[in-house]
Design an enzyme around this catalytic site. Structure first.
Site, short mmCIF file in Angstrom:
data_model
loop_
_atom_site.label_atom_id
_atom_site.label_comp_id
_atom_site.label_asym_id
_atom_site.label_seq_id
_atom_site.Cartn_x
_atom_site.Cartn_y
_atom_site.Cartn_z
N HIS A 197 33.89 43.02 35.66
CA HIS A 197 33.71 41.44 36.24
C HIS A 197 32.61 40.77 35.31
CE1 HIS A 197 34.14 39.31 40.08
NE2 HIS A 197 34.04 38.34 39.28
N ASP A 231 45.11 37.00 41.07
CA ASP A 231 43.77 37.67 40.44
C ASP A 231 42.88 37.74 41.68
OD1 ASP A 231 41.64 37.79 37.98
OD2 ASP A 231 40.82 36.43 39.48
N LYS A 233 38.99 43.74 39.61
CA LYS A 233 37.53 43.62 38.62
C LYS A 233 36.75 44.65 39.42
CE LYS A 233 38.15 38.66 38.06
NZ LYS A 233 38.72 38.16 39.35
N TYR A 235 35.13 39.76 46.01
CA TYR A 235 35.62 38.62 46.73
C TYR A 235 35.60 39.05 48.23
CZ TYR A 235 36.91 36.81 42.45
OH TYR A 235 36.97 36.17 40.82
N1 LIG Z 1 35.75 36.22 36.51
C1 LIG Z 1 35.06 35.55 37.22
O1 LIG Z 1 33.44 35.62 37.01
C2 LIG Z 1 35.40 34.29 37.81
C3 LIG Z 1 34.58 33.21 38.51
C4 LIG Z 1 35.08 32.43 39.33
C5 LIG Z 1 36.38 32.52 39.30
N2 LIG Z 1 37.20 33.43 38.88
C6 LIG Z 1 38.79 33.18 39.20
O2 LIG Z 1 39.32 32.21 38.85
C7 LIG Z 1 40.01 31.58 40.24
C8 LIG Z 1 39.83 29.85 39.80
O3 LIG Z 1 38.71 29.35 40.13
P1 LIG Z 1 38.25 28.50 41.19
O4 LIG Z 1 38.39 29.54 42.45
O5 LIG Z 1 36.58 28.13 40.94
O6 LIG Z 1 39.29 27.38 41.35
P2 LIG Z 1 39.75 26.00 40.47
O7 LIG Z 1 41.35 26.35 40.64
O8 LIG Z 1 38.89 25.75 39.30
O9 LIG Z 1 39.34 25.06 41.64
C9 LIG Z 1 39.70 25.19 43.17
C10 LIG Z 1 39.24 23.89 43.77
O10 LIG Z 1 40.05 22.76 43.58
C11 LIG Z 1 40.80 22.56 44.83
N3 LIG Z 1 41.97 22.37 44.08
C12 LIG Z 1 43.06 23.39 43.92
N4 LIG Z 1 44.12 22.55 43.33
C13 LIG Z 1 43.87 21.12 43.80
C14 LIG Z 1 44.75 20.03 43.54
N5 LIG Z 1 46.07 20.18 42.94
N6 LIG Z 1 44.35 18.87 43.76
C15 LIG Z 1 43.00 19.01 44.28
N7 LIG Z 1 42.24 19.67 44.49
C16 LIG Z 1 42.76 21.01 44.33
C17 LIG Z 1 40.61 23.62 45.75
O11 LIG Z 1 40.94 22.91 46.86
P3 LIG Z 1 41.68 23.41 48.14
O12 LIG Z 1 42.07 24.67 48.21
O13 LIG Z 1 41.25 22.80 49.32
O14 LIG Z 1 42.86 22.83 47.43
C18 LIG Z 1 39.30 24.13 45.41
O15 LIG Z 1 38.21 23.62 45.81
C19 LIG Z 1 39.27 32.12 41.02
O16 LIG Z 1 39.73 31.89 42.54
C20 LIG Z 1 38.95 33.59 40.62
O17 LIG Z 1 40.31 34.26 40.86
C21 LIG Z 1 36.68 34.33 38.13
#
Ligand SMILES: NC(=O)c1ccc[n+]([C@@H]2O[C@H](COP(=O)([O-])OP(=O)(O)OC[C@H]3O[C@@H](n4cnc5c(N)ncnc54)[C@H](OP(=O)(O)O)[C@@H]3O)[C@@H](O)[C@H]2O)c1
Length: 295
Positions: free
Chosen positions: A110, A47, A77, A52
């Site tokens: 988005h 994704d 997006k 980004y």
């Molecule tokens: N459509 C939208 O408006 C929107 C908004 C926000 C996000 N998104 C999408 O959703 C995706 C996910 O959301 P998010 O980026 O907020 O991420 P998330 O997966 O909810 O959390 C990521 C965070 O958790 C940590 N993490 C990941 N796996 C871990 C594990 N196994 N153990 C401990 N810590 C862990 C990561 O740190 P490390 O990297 O240090 O492991 C990072 O700080 C985004 O990347 C994006 O593609 C879309």
């Protein structure tokens, strides 16, 4: 409860049931390495988004992976400054060019245009969606959807739409289930994708999740991801750490029994990221450029 390796969208397209997210990963080597690790760990659904600022690096990693294009599901997006029929078509074509690809698997709006910012918000969302329908009918994208659309935005869109969005990507994690939006989408056959399924990392130390994780010898991140899947929601997790990426992919060899699902489903409100579609754009400090390399 077993969970599928792929979900079936309303148009019968198969979408790998766990996605890898790329928000906040710096473009260039860091993104290419991270996406490479995700592909190595078995993720086949990536994704990304114009906003980004790294989508071209995501594409570069995919294109040089040695994995056939048809075996990787790529989701992009449309950013908020490209709404409207002509602007959306143009932005999509620029995205494909930047990606050096012939098609995308999924393209999402988005954020909806909101009444706080646009008097003509309904028309703007309808016009953007018409462009998405054109892209779909022209075979440039295999599925089309929206992101951050609550029923307030979805209901008027559906009145005019010829194609019902196949996906709605919303914030969704333990303690933040957006039940009204999820129920609305499930009622009209829209697959929910969970953004921030780990609450961007901030919910992983919650004792309720750690207690369940300990019972199964798993991490709280794996519990969050598996919980999404068992609720029929497609989780898109992000990590830049190869070991954690592997951990986040390893969610198909254990099950959460009904009673633990019920405990997580009943957790109190942990709060969301604060980005609410009604206020999102109104609150952006610098609109619309949020990322240095956004194109
Ligand atoms: N459509 C939208 O408006 C929107 C908004 C926000 C996000 N998104 C999408 O959703 C995706 C996910 O959301 P998010 O980026 O907020 O991420 P998330 O997966 O909810 O959390 C990521 C965070 O958790 C940590 N993490 C990941 N796996 C871990 C594990 N196994 N153990 C401990 N810590 C862990 C990561 O740190 P490390 O990297 O240090 O492991 C990072 O700080 C985004 O990347 C994006 O593609 C879309």
């Amino acid at each position: 409860m077993s969970v599928p390796r792929s979900f079936t969208l309303a148009n019968r397209l198969q979408i790998p049931s766990t996605g890898y997210g790329t928000w906040q990963i710096p473009f260039g080597e860091e993104t290419e390495k991270a996406v490479g690790s995700a592909l190595a760990a078995g993720f086949r659904h990536i994704d990304t988004a114009a906003a980004y600022g790294n989508d071209f690096s995501v594409a570069a990693a995919v294109n040089s992976s040695g994995i056939a294009r048809k075996d990787i599901f790529i989701s992009g997006k449309l950013w908020i400054n490209k709404r409207g029929y002509d602007a959306a078509l143009k932005a999509f074509k620029q995205t494909l060019k930047r990606f050096n690809m012939d098609y995308l698997d999924l393209f999402l709006i988005h954020w909806p245009a909101a009444p706080k910012v646009y008097e003509n918000w309904k028309e703007l969302n309808d016009d953007t969606w018409r462009a998405f329908q054109t892209l779909y009918n022209d075979g440039l994208v295999r599925a089309v959807g929206v992101s951050n659309f609550t029923p307030f935005y979805l209901a008027p869109l559906l009145e005019k739409a010829e194609i019902v969005p196949m996906v709605n990507q919303i914030e969704y994690h333990p303690g933040f289930m957006q039940k009204e939006t999820a129920a609305f989408c499930q009622g009209v056959g829209i697959l929910i994708e969970a953004w921030s399924p780990l609450g961007s990392g901030r919910i992983l130390m919650r004792k309720e999740l750690l207690n369940i994780a300990e019972k199964y010898g798993r991490s709280s991140a794996q519990i969050c991801i598996r919980w999404c899947l068992q609720n029929g929601v497609l989780p898109i997790s992000r990590s830049v750490n190869p070991e954690r990426i592997k951990e986040n992919a390893a969610v198909f060899d254990f099950e959460l029994p009904h009673e633990d699902m019920a405990v997580i489903n009943a957790l109190p409100d942990f709060g969301g990221s604060g980005d609410n579609p009604d206020d999102f754009e109104a609150n952006l400090k610098e609109t619309p450029q949020v990322s240095g390399r956004m194109l």
